[in-house]
Scaffold this motif. Structure first.
Motif, PDB file in Angstrom:
ATOM      1  N   GLN A   1     -26.989  -5.995 -11.558  1.00  0.00           N
ATOM      2  CA  GLN A   1     -27.353  -6.295 -10.141  1.00  0.00           C
ATOM      3  C   GLN A   1     -27.625  -7.913 -10.122  1.00  0.00           C
ATOM      4  N   ILE A   2     -28.213  -8.611 -11.203  1.00  0.00           N
ATOM      5  CA  ILE A   2     -28.317  -9.937 -11.165  1.00  0.00           C
ATOM      6  C   ILE A   2     -26.899 -10.682 -11.451  1.00  0.00           C
ATOM      7  N   ALA A   3     -26.136 -10.105 -12.297  1.00  0.00           N
ATOM      8  CA  ALA A   3     -24.643 -10.718 -12.254  1.00  0.00           C
ATOM      9  C   ALA A   3     -23.811 -10.551 -11.241  1.00  0.00           C
ATOM     10  N   ASP A   4     -24.356  -9.509 -10.462  1.00  0.00           N
ATOM     11  CA  ASP A   4     -23.309  -9.265  -9.284  1.00  0.00           C
ATOM     12  C   ASP A   4     -23.764 -10.290  -8.276  1.00  0.00           C
ATOM     13  N   ALA A   5     -25.035 -10.455  -8.058  1.00  0.00           N
ATOM     14  CA  ALA A   5     -25.561 -11.537  -7.073  1.00  0.00           C
ATOM     15  C   ALA A   5     -25.141 -12.898  -7.389  1.00  0.00           C
ATOM     16  N   LEU A   6     -25.015 -13.178  -8.686  1.00  0.00           N
ATOM     17  CA  LEU A   6     -24.577 -14.468  -9.119  1.00  0.00           C
ATOM     18  C   LEU A   6     -23.024 -14.628  -8.830  1.00  0.00           C
ATOM     19  N   ALA A   7     -22.206 -13.716  -9.330  1.00  0.00           N
ATOM     20  CA  ALA A   7     -20.873 -13.764  -8.948  1.00  0.00           C
ATOM     21  C   ALA A   7     -20.615 -13.857  -7.525  1.00  0.00           C
ATOM     22  N   LYS A   8     -21.164 -13.255  -6.692  1.00  0.00           N
ATOM     23  CA  LYS A   8     -20.938 -13.491  -5.235  1.00  0.00           C
ATOM     24  C   LYS A   8     -21.865 -14.537  -4.504  1.00  0.00           C
ATOM     25  N   GLY A   9     -22.521 -15.340  -5.290  1.00  0.00           N
ATOM     26  CA  GLY A   9     -22.904 -16.660  -4.762  1.00  0.00           C
ATOM     27  C   GLY A   9     -24.360 -16.369  -4.162  1.00  0.00           C
ATOM     28  N   LYS A  10     -24.980 -15.396  -4.034  1.00  0.00           N
ATOM     29  CA  LYS A  10     -26.174 -15.052  -3.661  1.00  0.00           C
ATOM     30  C   LYS A  10     -27.407 -15.843  -4.585  1.00  0.00           C
ATOM     31  N   LEU A  11     -26.945 -16.103  -5.842  1.00  0.00           N
ATOM     32  CA  LEU A  11     -27.764 -16.746  -6.847  1.00  0.00           C
ATOM     33  C   LEU A  11     -26.811 -17.844  -7.465  1.00  0.00           C
ATOM     34  N   ALA A  12     -27.258 -18.917  -7.494  1.00  0.00           N
ATOM     35  CA  ALA A  12     -26.946 -19.962  -8.413  1.00  0.00           C
ATOM     36  C   ALA A  12     -26.913 -20.053  -9.773  1.00  0.00           C
ATOM     37  N   ILE A  13     -27.935 -19.477 -10.437  1.00  0.00           N
ATOM     38  CA  ILE A  13     -28.451 -19.579 -11.819  1.00  0.00           C
ATOM     39  C   ILE A  13     -29.189 -18.118 -12.104  1.00  0.00           C
ATOM     40  N   ALA A  14     -28.763 -17.849 -13.282  1.00  0.00           N
ATOM     41  CA  ALA A  14     -29.452 -16.483 -13.912  1.00  0.00           C
ATOM     42  C   ALA A  14     -30.014 -16.722 -15.459  1.00  0.00           C
ATOM     43  N   LEU A  15     -30.957 -16.385 -15.537  1.00  0.00           N
ATOM     44  CA  LEU A  15     -31.600 -16.283 -16.959  1.00  0.00           C
ATOM     45  C   LEU A  15     -31.801 -14.991 -17.400  1.00  0.00           C
ATOM     46  N   GLY A  16     -31.451 -14.628 -18.450  1.00  0.00           N
ATOM     47  CA  GLY A  16     -31.675 -13.279 -18.922  1.00  0.00           C
ATOM     48  C   GLY A  16     -30.454 -12.224 -19.185  1.00  0.00           C
ATOM     49  N   ILE A  17     -29.460 -12.583 -18.591  1.00  0.00           N
ATOM     50  CA  ILE A  17     -28.341 -11.585 -18.553  1.00  0.00           C
ATOM     51  C   ILE A  17     -27.168 -12.184 -19.560  1.00  0.00           C
ATOM     52  N   GLY A  18     -26.522 -11.310 -20.198  1.00  0.00           N
ATOM     53  CA  GLY A  18     -25.506 -11.806 -21.012  1.00  0.00           C
ATOM     54  C   GLY A  18     -23.905 -11.301 -20.764  1.00  0.00           C
ATOM     55  N   CYS A  19     -23.080 -11.247 -21.813  1.00  0.00           N
ATOM     56  CA  CYS A  19     -21.784 -11.073 -21.785  1.00  0.00           C
ATOM     57  C   CYS A  19     -21.653  -9.657 -21.245  1.00  0.00           C
ATOM     58  N   ALA A  20     -22.202  -8.574 -21.748  1.00  0.00           N
ATOM     59  CA  ALA A  20     -22.195  -7.335 -21.410  1.00  0.00           C
ATOM     60  C   ALA A  20     -22.078  -7.198 -19.848  1.00  0.00           C
ATOM     61  N   GLN A  21     -23.034  -8.049 -19.060  1.00  0.00           N
ATOM     62  CA  GLN A  21     -23.140  -7.958 -17.645  1.00  0.00           C
ATOM     63  C   GLN A  21     -21.936  -8.814 -16.941  1.00  0.00           C
ATOM     64  N   THR A  22     -21.599  -9.902 -17.384  1.00  0.00           N
ATOM     65  CA  THR A  22     -21.008 -10.833 -16.821  1.00  0.00           C
ATOM     66  C   THR A  22     -19.464 -10.874 -17.167  1.00  0.00           C
ATOM     67  N   GLU A  23     -19.118 -10.040 -18.213  1.00  0.00           N
ATOM     68  CA  GLU A  23     -17.602 -10.091 -18.718  1.00  0.00           C
ATOM     69  C   GLU A  23     -16.564  -9.451 -17.490  1.00  0.00           C
ATOM     70  N   PRO A  24     -17.065  -8.456 -16.696  1.00  0.00           N
ATOM     71  CA  PRO A  24     -16.250  -7.826 -15.819  1.00  0.00           C
ATOM     72  C   PRO A  24     -15.994  -8.757 -14.597  1.00  0.00           C
TER      73      PRO A  24
END
Length: 362
Positions: free
Chosen positions: A222-245
């Motif tokens: 959910q955090i990675a999705d919000a970051l990818a869509k520009g709802k968030l600018a920065i995220a702490l505590g997520i990793g490649c498993a979530q961001t790779e797609p």
């Protein structure tokens, strides 16, 4: 990063006289059991590749539950108290194991380590390392060691180069409501970052950070999705498993440069535990020895982008993916100063910072 099922040689030790008889007996009994039930980290790619690989490699079906470690661990402990045995083994982040140490729900791992290449401490950077390093039970084996914890990501359309060079920069009013944080009130990568800040920056800093209206969630996707869509600018505590797609999809996600304060040494999702009296004991032994072998660690490092401590596994290539293996960049003394995991640091740093998080994050 895809790993083919045919790229691995025969598992070292299978045909060697030192332990071949025991190994062959174990493998034969494991095939009769025919099944293995695992709790694994929240990575769809790991599950996708692990199940067919293990079936192809050993003729053993794998049923895996991919979820945050505390969620699976809680279920295992509850089932143990009820006399239910369903899971065989669990892979998790280090501090997830603290409440499990005295749960009586897990076996010591050493008796499951059969093959010479697994048992030989000289093949492991730092020798054998146990997550439960305060006592002598040796329940949980730590097999990953990364120079800095992963987990600091940015949307490059919202964050300009050089804007975030220090953790102090996160207090800029422009980031209010724009920072995502993996919930540090539970064990995980968010707590790793939070506890590091608690240790080096203090509670006053964290109070100010909390007033930035953090988007706190236990759902890392959910955090990675919000970051990818520009709802968030920065995220702490997520990793490649979530961001790779999202990265593969061409979305503007990129890891932040390491802050000037540094990052804590991490073992990611790199701790292995065996459930007490597992329902498939021989299949569990096969899995433990495969995972901790050169073959298994090459597979896990590639799929999870986390750096093994095995000295005979090449991890230098991981720099291209933004991951620095501790064994390639640090002395053991330097790493010992950086790490904030294993039982001693979990109890001395992470747990107090976790309790503090409960008071300031609502």
């Amino acid at each position: 990063m895809a790993t083919t099922l045919t790229s691995y040689p025969v598992l070292a030790g299978e045909a060697k006289p030192a332990s071949s008889a025991e190994w062959e007996r174990t493998l034969a009994e494991a095939r009769k059991e025919g099944k293995l039930v695992l709790g694994i980290p929240p990575s769809a790619e790991l599950r996708k590749q692990l199940e067919p690989l293990f079936k192809s490699r050993f003729g053993i079906e794998v049923e895996s539950l991919s979820a945050p470690g505390p969620q699976i661990a809680g279920r295992i402990v509850a089932e143990s108290k009820a006399g239910v045995r369903y899971f065989d083994a669990l892979i998790f982040g280090s501090c997830t194991g603290v409440p499990l140490i005295h749960s009586n729900a897990f076996d010591a791992i050493e008796p499951y380590m059969i093959l010479p290449e697994v048992r030989d401490a000289k093949l492991w950077w730092g020798s054998h390392i146990w997550m439960d390093n305060v006592g002598s039970n040796r329940l949980f084996y730590s097999f990953i060691a990364t120079k800095g914890t992963e987990g600091l990501w940015q949307n490059t359309e919202l964050v300009k180069p050089g804007e975030v060079r220090s953790f102090d920069d996160l207090l800029d009013p422009k980031w209010k409501g724009k920072i995502g944080f993996s919930d540090p009130r539970v064990a995980g990568s968010g707590l790793s970052v939070w506890s590091f800040l608690w240790d080096i920056k203090g509670e006053d800093y964290l109070r100010k950070l909390a007033r930035q209206e953090l988007f706190v969630s236990r759902n890392l996707r959910q955090i990675a999705d919000a970051l990818a869509k520009g709802k968030l600018a920065i995220a702490l505590g997520i990793g490649c498993a979530q961001t790779e797609p999202f990265v593969k999809g061409g979305l503007p996600l990129k890891e932040l440069p390491q802050p000037r304060e540094g990052l804590p040494g991490s073992n990611g999702y790199g701790t292995l535990g065996v459930v007490k009296n597992p329902p498939h004991p021989n299949a569990t032994k096969v899995f433990v020895n495969w995972l901790l072998s050169k073959e298994g660690q090459e597979f896990y490092s590639k799929v999870m982008l986390q750096s093994t401590r095995r000295l005979d596994v090449d991890t230098k290539w991981m720099v291209r993916e933004g991951v620095e293996a501790a064994k390639d960049f640090l002395s053991l003394k330097e790493y010992e100063q950086q790490r904030n995991y294993l039982e001693d640091k979990c109890v001395g740093i992470r747990l107090p910072s976790q309790k503090f998080a409960e008071t300031v994050l609502q």
